[in-house]
Structures are given as C-alpha cells and as structure tokens.
Design a protein around this motif. Sequence first.
Motif, PDB file in Angstrom:
ATOM      1  N   SER A 145     -28.880  -1.980  56.105  1.00 12.76           N
ATOM      2  CA  SER A 145     -28.347  -1.800  54.677  1.00 12.76           C
ATOM      3  C   SER A 145     -27.162  -1.124  54.835  1.00 12.76           C
ATOM      4  CB  SER A 145     -29.389  -1.306  53.897  1.00 12.76           C
ATOM      5  OG  SER A 145     -29.791  -0.013  54.002  1.00 12.76           O
TER       6      SER A 145
ATOM      7  N   CYS B 189     -17.663  -1.151  58.619  1.00 12.41           N
ATOM      8  CA  CYS B 189     -17.521  -2.729  58.243  1.00 12.41           C
ATOM      9  C   CYS B 189     -16.063  -2.751  58.357  1.00 12.41           C
ATOM     10  CB  CYS B 189     -17.482  -2.682  56.484  1.00 12.41           C
ATOM     11  SG  CYS B 189     -19.155  -2.036  56.029  1.00 12.41           S
TER      12      CYS B 189
ATOM     13  N   TYR C  57     -24.098   0.664  48.012  1.00 10.67           N
ATOM     14  CA  TYR C  57     -23.047  -0.118  47.174  1.00 10.67           C
ATOM     15  C   TYR C  57     -21.989   0.908  46.992  1.00 10.67           C
ATOM     16  CZ  TYR C  57     -20.919  -1.963  42.755  1.00 10.67           C
ATOM     17  OH  TYR C  57     -20.169  -2.422  42.039  1.00 10.67           O
TER      18      TYR C  57
ATOM     19  N   TYR D 236     -23.464  -7.653  54.431  1.00  2.00           N
ATOM     20  CA  TYR D 236     -22.578  -6.811  53.699  1.00  2.00           C
ATOM     21  C   TYR D 236     -21.295  -7.087  54.162  1.00  2.00           C
ATOM     22  CZ  TYR D 236     -27.222  -4.643  52.548  1.00  2.00           C
ATOM     23  OH  TYR D 236     -28.542  -4.490  51.946  1.00  2.00           O
TER      24      TYR D 236
ATOM     25  N   GLU E  78     -22.262  -8.486  48.741  1.00  2.00           N
ATOM     26  CA  GLU E  78     -23.314  -8.920  49.530  1.00  2.00           C
ATOM     27  C   GLU E  78     -23.400 -10.553  49.764  1.00  2.00           C
ATOM     28  OE1 GLU E  78     -27.490  -7.392  49.462  1.00  2.00           O
ATOM     29  OE2 GLU E  78     -26.672  -5.559  48.353  1.00  2.00           O
TER      30      GLU E  78
ATOM     31  N   SER F 237     -24.273  -9.362  59.658  1.00  2.00           N
ATOM     32  CA  SER F 237     -24.485  -8.575  58.595  1.00  2.00           C
ATOM     33  C   SER F 237     -24.399  -9.138  57.163  1.00  2.00           C
ATOM     34  CB  SER F 237     -23.698  -7.399  58.725  1.00  2.00           C
ATOM     35  OG  SER F 237     -23.995  -6.681  57.572  1.00  2.00           O
TER      36      SER F 237
ATOM     37  N   CYS G 279     -19.693  -5.953  57.756  1.00  2.00           N
ATOM     38  CA  CYS G 279     -20.298  -4.784  58.284  1.00  2.00           C
ATOM     39  C   CYS G 279     -20.825  -5.140  59.682  1.00  2.00           C
ATOM     40  CB  CYS G 279     -21.036  -4.178  57.209  1.00  2.00           C
ATOM     41  SG  CYS G 279     -20.109  -3.640  55.572  1.00  2.00           S
TER      42      CYS G 279
ATOM     43  N   MET H 231     -18.086  -2.913  47.825  1.00  2.00           N
ATOM     44  CA  MET H 231     -18.840  -3.787  48.531  1.00  2.00           C
ATOM     45  C   MET H 231     -19.571  -4.953  47.918  1.00  2.00           C
ATOM     46  SD  MET H 231     -19.011  -2.193  51.567  1.00  2.00           S
ATOM     47  CE  MET H 231     -20.819  -2.408  52.164  1.00  2.00           C
TER      48      MET H 231
ATOM     49  N   ARG I 233     -17.093  -5.687  52.827  1.00  2.00           N
ATOM     50  CA  ARG I 233     -16.244  -4.870  52.192  1.00  2.00           C
ATOM     51  C   ARG I 233     -14.939  -5.445  51.745  1.00  2.00           C
ATOM     52  NH1 ARG I 233     -12.607  -0.695  53.748  1.00  2.00           N
ATOM     53  NH2 ARG I 233     -13.021  -1.298  55.914  1.00  2.00           N
TER      54      ARG I 233
END
Length: 594
Positions: A278, A298, A281, A330, A239, A328, A272, A237, A332
């Motif tokens: 959120s 994700c 991790y 986030y 960010e 998002s 994601c 993961m 992956r």
Amino acid sequence: PKMQTSGSKPCSCPSFRLREVASMYFTMVAVFLVILVVALQGSVPRGSTFPYKVPLDPQGLLELSWNVSYPEQAVHFQLLIRDLQFGLLFGMSDRGEFEDADLAVLWSDGHNSYFGDAWSDAKGQLHMDSQQDYQLLEAWKAPEGLYLLFRRAFSTCDPKDYLIEDGTVHLIYGILEKPVRSLQAINISAIHRGLQRVQLLKPNITVPDMPSDMKTMEITAPDIVIPGQETTYWCYMAELPDGFSKHHIIMYEPVITAGNEALVHHMEVFQCAAEFDSFPYYNGPCDSKMKPDRLNYCRHVLAAWAMGAQAFYYPKEAGLAFGGPGSSRYLRLEIHYHNPLVFKGRRDSSGIRLYYTATLRRYDAGIMELGLVYTPVMAIPPGENAFILTGYCTDKCTQLALPAAGIRIFASQLHTHLAGRKVVTVLSRDGRELQVVNADGHYSPHFQEIRMLKEVVAVFPGDELITTCTYNTEDRSQATVGGFGILEEMCVNYVHYYPQTQLELCKSAVDAGYLHRYFNLINRFNDEEVCMCPQVSIPQQFFSIPWNTFNRDVLKSLYGFAPISMHCNKSSAIRFPVSTASQPKFPSKTPSSR
C-alpha cells in the motif's frame, strides 16, 4: 541562432549579386510589407488546419498554432494576438535569448503598420534581413483578435536565420506597448518579452484504429488551488480499482482545465513499486516535508506530457501493460505549474486521460534506460562551455539480453538535470553508425516529453546504443558529479520499445579504478593535494581539485579512453553477466549534433 552552413541540408541559394539586387529593391520599398491593420478584412484561410497549438505567454494573450509540411520542408504558423497594441516580435534563438535571434516583427509608428523578417545582433540591436524568409500569407481581424498567417522554411540558406531541426525549439516573443518610428528604434531590453519551448517538427504518425472495447481513465488533480508562486510541482496519489486485471494502455492525452492552458507546463503519471502492498494518500506539493517518503518509490513512467504535445499513440502491435499480478494499484500524478505572473486562487483539475483495452495487443511495450549510471565517477569540471560525457549500451549486453528478432524502439524521452544542453543516442552496428535514434541539439531540462520517433528503430543482438550528453557549467564554481540531486547530473534516454524484454537498464560509467589513478596523477602534477584518504568520498575528491587546463584535459582523456563498467540490468535489478569492458570505439560516422 544556429547558423546555416554548408553542413546543413543542401538548398538552392540565390547568387550574391542577385541577393544584393533584391536587398536594394527591398530597401527602395521600405524593406517591409506594409499592412494597414485597421483596414484589414479577411477570413480564416480555407483548407488550413493547425493541429498543434501552444500559448506563448502566461496570460494567454498570444496563441501560436502551426502545421508541418515535410514535402515542402516548411512550417506554417498561425499567430493569434488577442490584445494588439503597437506590435509584436516573434522568433527563434539558440536557447531563448533575444541576442543573435531570428525574428518576424510587426510594428506600428502610430499611422501605418509593418511586417518583416529581421535579426538581432550580439548586442540585441535589430536589423532588417536582406532575405525575407518569414513570408506573410494573410492577416485578418476576428472578434477574438488579430490573426497572422505566415510561412517559414526549415532551412533558408540565410546565415542570419535559425535552422529549424528535430528536437526542442526555443520560441521568443516581445510585445510593443508604444509606437516606434522604425525597426532599429525598437529597444528589446525595454519591452515585455518571454520564451516558450516546443517541438516544432512533429512526426507524421499514422493513428492506429482504436478497439471497440476501449475505455478511458482520467488521472487528474482534485480541484486544487495552484499556489501563488512561479514554480510548483504538485503530487497527487490515485488508485486503480480493486481487482483491476491486466490491460494495455494504447493512447493518452492531456486534460487541461479551461483557462489554465498557459500555467500547466508538463505532467507525468507514475506507477508505484509492486513490492509495497500500500501507499499513503497524498495531495500536495512534491517538495513538501509532509509528503510521505514512500512516494519516492513511484517512479515507473506510464505517461508524460509537455506543453505543445498532442495525444500519444502506441503502435498497433503493442500496448503498455498495467494492472494484474505483479503490478501496483497505486499511481502518482505529478504536475509542473509555471506561474510567473503569480496568479492567486486559480483552481485546477488538470491531468492525463488514459485510453486502455482489455483485449491485449500482440506485444507488451517496455521502457529501457540508456546512457550513464547515476554515479559520481562521471563528473563535469566547473566553467565548461560544452563538456561531453558518453554512456554505452554495449554489444555484449544486447547480445545477451535481446531476442534474436530484436526489438523496435518507437518513442524516446531524453533526460538530464540543469547543466544539460544537448543529448543524442545513436545506433551502431559492427563499428558503424546506422542511424540516430533521437537527438536534441537545443535540449532544455525544463522541457522533457516522451517523443514519438519519425521512424521505428530496429535493434538486434550485438548492436550498440551510444548516448552522448553535452553540459554547460559556466555558472558553477565546483565540479558537478553524477547523481540524483538536481545540482548533480544525469545522462539518460528512456526508450519505449516492443516486445518487452528483461533488460530494463543498459548503461555505463568509467571504471572506478581508473578514476583513482586519475586522482593519483593529479596529486603528482599539482602543488595542491587532492585528498585521497579512504574515508573521503569521490565527490569530495572532485571538489578539492584545482581546475587548471591540465586537470581538465586529463579528465576528458580519461573519459574518452578508460575502460568502462557496464550495467546490464534486469527489471529485478539483477545484472546480466556483463561487467567491465574496454571502451567501444566511436562509430565511423558521428551524428552532427554531437
């Protein structure tokens, strides 16, 4: 190999008598070009460039580079053999088998070395080819090993040769560790051998100019230790920075840790779901029980790379949006490591480098799912060699959802699970096939990448996009139903296009009411009862069917003629007002790979 027939591209073939004379001549001169490997001198051919490169074997002892000449309709191969022993087999076959294969062979009897075009029969016995279509152009020694440069036409008019087409090609190799007295003496079952999948016929893409404010971002594994097992899917993961505004991804390329080129099989970066504030991790195997369930949300693909692929460029008019409101932070990263030699302790920091700009291009690019809905109503009986299922994006859906100026498809990623063997999407207008959007007649579920199309495909309101998948279930004893599980099946084409619309999914499935009639019919014509109690699921009903010829044929007919349920979905999962429809007729011209 895929035999070259009159249905292939027309080409000028020598007459039988001429080929017979040529065969006799080759036989008189021992058929094969003799090259004295120990005495070879030479340099790298001047002016030759090989933009595509892939390791053939897990150790990286064999490295293949190639280029494609569309004017010549030929591929030039450059093969580096780092540790030559007594020879090598290199070639192509339908699905990576060494039987019925088309081969170039280099071998030594301990005194002289020979090179030639050969083929293997259904028992794996090697034979010289009377038509020598692997043309050796040059061979030379270098500090790193022996180089062979040879040429092969896409189509050769030789029934023993593999027809090189768009889509996946299964390359095979074998290493000779002992001298052999003749080609026929090579026992392919006793040699070290393997396969590598590539897209040989890469499109000629004009690389757009890059903007001056272009930046890069690397999404890479954090110096992990590759597990000592054959197959690993690793999830990591990452960010985006706080306050990261909307940008356009305009290009991406792989970042491979030096020495791991033969282990990193494919990689994807997913964004994601924006509805979660959120994501936890995580850095570990994707199938671990320790992986948080939320990571399953994700799924929006930002980038995908497979071994042998080069950098991916967006058209100059469009970029893939990420960052900003409704997006998002986030991401992956998923890496598939293929480690058949079970190396232990290898560290890796591979991943994907994104090139992006804050100067937004004219259009946001979009991704649309075509094909079949993920539903068990679409099923494949066991023991099938080539069972066909078709999903539709109908004229009613495109009429409602596409802008008047249409959309432009520039790339495509085909997807099935383990039983998939062929996938093709065609564009149809007014009941006539206009063009093939993307086709892979040698598709492998183990080799999936986003492929840039040779030409942009324009789709207008009222057009139809028809996606057909062919499956093989000869190794299965019960029905395979549609669904998300790896032993269930999918039939999907993720098309990349611009300008982005609200239409995110345009797929179909047979109407469930007609499937219920099928189960009723089967019960009436079979001694064994198919349980149809309300509480019994559709998969369980399929699993209870005795798969005789009648039951198979009726199911094929049902899928061919029954009305379909259309899913014409916005990105919010709200449907456009299109539901059940009669099944569209197949276009008057059907693609050859169906």
